[in-house]
Scaffold this motif. Sequence first.
Motif, PDB file in Angstrom:
ATOM      1  N   PRO A  73     -17.427 -17.842 122.104  1.00 48.36           N
ATOM      2  CA  PRO A  73     -16.226 -16.997 122.098  1.00 48.36           C
ATOM      3  C   PRO A  73     -15.143 -17.490 123.052  1.00 48.36           C
ATOM      4  CG  PRO A  73     -18.080 -15.822 123.075  1.00 48.36           C
ATOM      5  CD  PRO A  73     -18.605 -17.106 122.546  1.00 48.36           C
ATOM      6  N   VAL A  74     -15.544 -18.070 124.172  1.00 49.82           N
ATOM      7  CA  VAL A  74     -14.561 -18.600 125.122  1.00 49.82           C
ATOM      8  C   VAL A  74     -13.794 -19.755 124.478  1.00 49.82           C
ATOM      9  CG1 VAL A  74     -14.291 -19.751 127.354  1.00 49.82           C
ATOM     10  CG2 VAL A  74     -15.896 -17.859 127.124  1.00 49.82           C
ATOM     11  N   THR A  75     -14.508 -20.600 123.784  1.00 47.73           N
ATOM     12  CA  THR A  75     -13.863 -21.726 123.107  1.00 47.73           C
ATOM     13  C   THR A  75     -12.894 -21.238 122.034  1.00 47.73           C
ATOM     14  OG1 THR A  75     -15.766 -23.152 123.508  1.00 47.73           O
ATOM     15  CG2 THR A  75     -14.279 -23.809 121.740  1.00 47.73           C
ATOM     16  N   MET A  76     -13.294 -20.228 121.276  1.00 43.55           N
ATOM     17  CA  MET A  76     -12.410 -19.704 120.224  1.00 43.55           C
ATOM     18  C   MET A  76     -11.116 -19.128 120.819  1.00 43.55           C
ATOM     19  SD  MET A  76     -13.809 -20.445 117.460  1.00 43.55           S
ATOM     20  CE  MET A  76     -14.947 -21.731 117.904  1.00 43.55           C
ATOM     21  N   VAL A  77     -11.252 -18.396 121.919  1.00 41.87           N
ATOM     22  CA  VAL A  77     -10.066 -17.823 122.574  1.00 41.87           C
ATOM     23  C   VAL A  77      -9.171 -18.945 123.094  1.00 41.87           C
ATOM     24  CG1 VAL A  77      -9.305 -16.488 124.579  1.00 41.87           C
ATOM     25  CG2 VAL A  77     -11.143 -15.619 123.137  1.00 41.87           C
ATOM     26  N   ASN A  78      -9.767 -19.969 123.699  1.00 39.71           N
ATOM     27  CA  ASN A  78      -8.984 -21.082 124.241  1.00 39.71           C
ATOM     28  C   ASN A  78      -8.307 -21.891 123.138  1.00 39.71           C
ATOM     29  OD1 ASN A  78      -9.784 -20.260 126.766  1.00 39.71           O
ATOM     30  ND2 ASN A  78     -11.289 -21.872 127.042  1.00 39.71           N
ATOM     31  N   ILE A  79      -9.016 -22.106 122.025  1.00 35.74           N
ATOM     32  CA  ILE A  79      -8.409 -22.820 120.895  1.00 35.74           C
ATOM     33  C   ILE A  79      -7.219 -22.025 120.354  1.00 35.74           C
ATOM     34  CG2 ILE A  79      -8.779 -23.456 118.468  1.00 35.74           C
ATOM     35  CD1 ILE A  79     -11.585 -24.380 119.272  1.00 35.74           C
ATOM     36  N   GLY A  80      -7.375 -20.712 120.290  1.00 35.16           N
ATOM     37  CA  GLY A  80      -6.265 -19.862 119.834  1.00 35.16           C
ATOM     38  C   GLY A  80      -5.031 -20.021 120.700  1.00 35.16           C
ATOM     39  N   LEU A  81      -5.229 -20.083 122.003  1.00 40.96           N
ATOM     40  CA  LEU A  81      -4.081 -20.235 122.901  1.00 40.96           C
ATOM     41  C   LEU A  81      -3.445 -21.613 122.737  1.00 40.96           C
ATOM     42  CD1 LEU A  81      -2.416 -18.848 125.174  1.00 40.96           C
ATOM     43  CD2 LEU A  81      -3.712 -20.314 126.707  1.00 40.96           C
ATOM     44  N   ASN A  93      10.577 -21.617 119.259  1.00 35.67           N
ATOM     45  CA  ASN A  93      10.980 -20.217 119.154  1.00 35.67           C
ATOM     46  C   ASN A  93      11.002 -19.530 120.512  1.00 35.67           C
ATOM     47  OD1 ASN A  93      11.096 -20.482 116.402  1.00 35.67           O
ATOM     48  ND2 ASN A  93       9.006 -19.768 116.080  1.00 35.67           N
ATOM     49  N   GLY A  94      10.457 -20.175 121.506  1.00 36.37           N
ATOM     50  CA  GLY A  94      10.352 -19.562 122.818  1.00 36.37           C
ATOM     51  C   GLY A  94       9.062 -18.758 122.915  1.00 36.37           C
ATOM     52  N   PHE A  95       8.751 -18.369 124.102  1.00 40.46           N
ATOM     53  CA  PHE A  95       7.516 -17.631 124.344  1.00 40.46           C
ATOM     54  C   PHE A  95       7.777 -16.134 124.252  1.00 40.46           C
ATOM     55  CE2 PHE A  95       6.895 -21.654 126.610  1.00 40.46           C
ATOM     56  CZ  PHE A  95       5.716 -22.067 126.018  1.00 40.46           C
ATOM     57  N   SER A  96       6.987 -15.478 123.424  1.00 43.11           N
ATOM     58  CA  SER A  96       7.133 -14.035 123.253  1.00 43.11           C
ATOM     59  C   SER A  96       6.267 -13.314 124.277  1.00 43.11           C
ATOM     60  CB  SER A  96       6.731 -13.631 121.839  1.00 43.11           C
ATOM     61  OG  SER A  96       5.347 -13.877 121.653  1.00 43.11           O
ATOM     62  N   SER A  97       6.469 -12.015 124.368  1.00 40.02           N
ATOM     63  CA  SER A  97       5.625 -11.224 125.275  1.00 40.02           C
ATOM     64  C   SER A  97       4.184 -11.195 124.765  1.00 40.02           C
ATOM     65  CB  SER A  97       6.174  -9.810 125.426  1.00 40.02           C
ATOM     66  OG  SER A  97       6.218  -9.166 124.169  1.00 40.02           O
ATOM     67  N   ALA A  98       3.984 -11.287 123.441  1.00 43.71           N
ATOM     68  CA  ALA A  98       2.633 -11.318 122.885  1.00 43.71           C
ATOM     69  C   ALA A  98       1.889 -12.567 123.354  1.00 43.71           C
ATOM     70  CB  ALA A  98       2.685 -11.277 121.359  1.00 43.71           C
ATOM     71  N   PHE A  99       2.611 -13.681 123.494  1.00 43.87           N
ATOM     72  CA  PHE A  99       1.990 -14.902 123.994  1.00 43.87           C
ATOM     73  C   PHE A  99       1.457 -14.691 125.405  1.00 43.87           C
ATOM     74  CE2 PHE A  99       2.202 -18.816 126.474  1.00 43.87           C
ATOM     75  CZ  PHE A  99       1.394 -19.652 125.725  1.00 43.87           C
ATOM     76  N   PHE A 100       2.230 -14.065 126.255  1.00 47.24           N
ATOM     77  CA  PHE A 100       1.804 -13.850 127.641  1.00 47.24           C
ATOM     78  C   PHE A 100       0.674 -12.827 127.740  1.00 47.24           C
ATOM     79  CE2 PHE A 100       6.011 -15.747 128.231  1.00 47.24           C
ATOM     80  CZ  PHE A 100       5.645 -16.812 129.039  1.00 47.24           C
ATOM     81  N   TYR A 102      -1.631 -12.554 125.359  1.00 40.64           N
ATOM     82  CA  TYR A 102      -2.787 -13.365 124.941  1.00 40.64           C
ATOM     83  C   TYR A 102      -3.215 -14.310 126.064  1.00 40.64           C
ATOM     84  CZ  TYR A 102      -5.911 -16.007 121.925  1.00 40.64           C
ATOM     85  OH  TYR A 102      -7.005 -16.593 121.375  1.00 40.64           O
ATOM     86  N   LEU A 103      -2.261 -14.897 126.759  1.00 43.68           N
ATOM     87  CA  LEU A 103      -2.565 -15.771 127.889  1.00 43.68           C
ATOM     88  C   LEU A 103      -3.335 -15.011 128.962  1.00 43.68           C
ATOM     89  CD1 LEU A 103      -2.226 -18.477 129.408  1.00 43.68           C
ATOM     90  CD2 LEU A 103      -0.050 -17.580 130.273  1.00 43.68           C
ATOM     91  N   PHE A 105      -5.201 -12.353 128.479  1.00 44.46           N
ATOM     92  CA  PHE A 105      -6.517 -12.106 127.904  1.00 44.46           C
ATOM     93  C   PHE A 105      -7.401 -13.340 128.029  1.00 44.46           C
ATOM     94  CE2 PHE A 105      -9.208 -12.335 124.019  1.00 44.46           C
ATOM     95  CZ  PHE A 105     -10.051 -11.270 124.310  1.00 44.46           C
ATOM     96  N   MET A 106      -6.827 -14.516 127.744  1.00 44.94           N
ATOM     97  CA  MET A 106      -7.580 -15.761 127.843  1.00 44.94           C
ATOM     98  C   MET A 106      -8.017 -16.023 129.283  1.00 44.94           C
ATOM     99  SD  MET A 106      -6.792 -19.746 127.848  1.00 44.94           S
ATOM    100  CE  MET A 106      -6.004 -19.375 129.338  1.00 44.94           C
ATOM    101  N   VAL A 107      -7.148 -15.794 130.224  1.00 44.09           N
ATOM    102  CA  VAL A 107      -7.490 -15.987 131.632  1.00 44.09           C
ATOM    103  C   VAL A 107      -8.624 -15.034 132.024  1.00 44.09           C
ATOM    104  CG1 VAL A 107      -6.649 -15.711 134.002  1.00 44.09           C
ATOM    105  CG2 VAL A 107      -5.260 -16.931 132.313  1.00 44.09           C
ATOM    106  N   LEU A 108      -8.557 -13.790 131.590  1.00 37.12           N
ATOM    107  CA  LEU A 108      -9.601 -12.822 131.892  1.00 37.12           C
ATOM    108  C   LEU A 108     -10.939 -13.235 131.288  1.00 37.12           C
ATOM    109  CD1 LEU A 108     -10.441 -10.031 133.051  1.00 37.12           C
ATOM    110  CD2 LEU A 108      -9.845  -9.084 130.815  1.00 37.12           C
ATOM    111  N   ILE A 109     -10.941 -13.651 130.033  1.00 32.50           N
ATOM    112  CA  ILE A 109     -12.172 -14.093 129.366  1.00 32.50           C
ATOM    113  C   ILE A 109     -12.768 -15.301 130.079  1.00 32.50           C
ATOM    114  CG2 ILE A 109     -13.075 -15.139 127.228  1.00 32.50           C
ATOM    115  CD1 ILE A 109     -12.632 -12.137 127.007  1.00 32.50           C
ATOM    116  N   ASN A 110     -11.924 -16.263 130.443  1.00 31.06           N
ATOM    117  CA  ASN A 110     -12.411 -17.452 131.136  1.00 31.06           C
ATOM    118  C   ASN A 110     -12.926 -17.122 132.530  1.00 31.06           C
ATOM    119  OD1 ASN A 110     -11.922 -20.272 129.738  1.00 31.06           O
ATOM    120  ND2 ASN A 110     -10.322 -18.883 129.042  1.00 31.06           N
ATOM    121  N   LEU A 111     -12.292 -16.185 133.201  1.00 31.37           N
ATOM    122  CA  LEU A 111     -12.757 -15.768 134.524  1.00 31.37           C
ATOM    123  C   LEU A 111     -14.115 -15.073 134.435  1.00 31.37           C
ATOM    124  CD1 LEU A 111     -12.075 -15.650 137.522  1.00 31.37           C
ATOM    125  CD2 LEU A 111     -10.916 -13.482 137.095  1.00 31.37           C
TER     126      LEU A 111
END
Length: 165
Positions: A73-81, A93-100, A102-103, A105-111
Motif C-alpha cells: 500500500p505504501v508503494t501504491m500511494v507513492n506511485i500515485g503521488l 496546470n499548477g498544484f491544486s489544494s487536492a495535490f497538497f 494527497y501529499l 496523506f502520503m507523508v503520513l502513510i510513509n511515516l
Amino acid sequence: MTEVIKLPQPNELSEREKDDAMGAYLMMFAAWAVGLPLPVLNLIAAVIYFYVNKKSSRFVAFHALQSLFSQVPVTMVNIGLVAWLVRTLIGSNGFSSAFFIYLSFMVLINLLYLIFSIIGLVHARKGRFYYMPLFGRISFNRYYGPNAESSSKPPVPPNRPPEGF
C-alpha cells in the motif's frame, strides 16, 4: 479445540535468522533511499528479498512476508503521488489544494510505515514476533497457522555402514 502452535523462542533462533529477519525491514530503508523517485523499486526489492530468504526459516519468512505486504500500500500511494506530480509538471496546470492534501496523506502513510518498520526491525533482531496491523495476522497464518507452509526440510537419515558389516 484449538491446536497449540509452538513458536520459536529468541534463544532458539540463530543470530543469522535474527539478522535475516531484521534485514527484511532494513531492505525497506535501502530501497527507499534509492527508489524514492521510482517507488516501485522498493516493492521489487521487497519481493526479491522475500523470495531469496523465505526458505531459510519460518521466522525469517514471516518477517519478510510481513515487510513485503506492508510495502504494497505504501508503494501504491507513492506511485500515485509521482504520477500526479509528473502529470502536473507536464500539463503545467499548477498544484491544486487536492495535490497538497494527497501529499500530506502520503507523508503520513510513509511515516506510519517507517515507525511500524522500525518496531518490526527491533523485534526481529531480538528474535521476537511483531504483528503489524492486518499484515501481521496474514503473515502469521501463512507460516504458523493451521494450514502453514512448512519451510522445514525432511529429516535426513543417519549415515550407516553398508549392511553385512
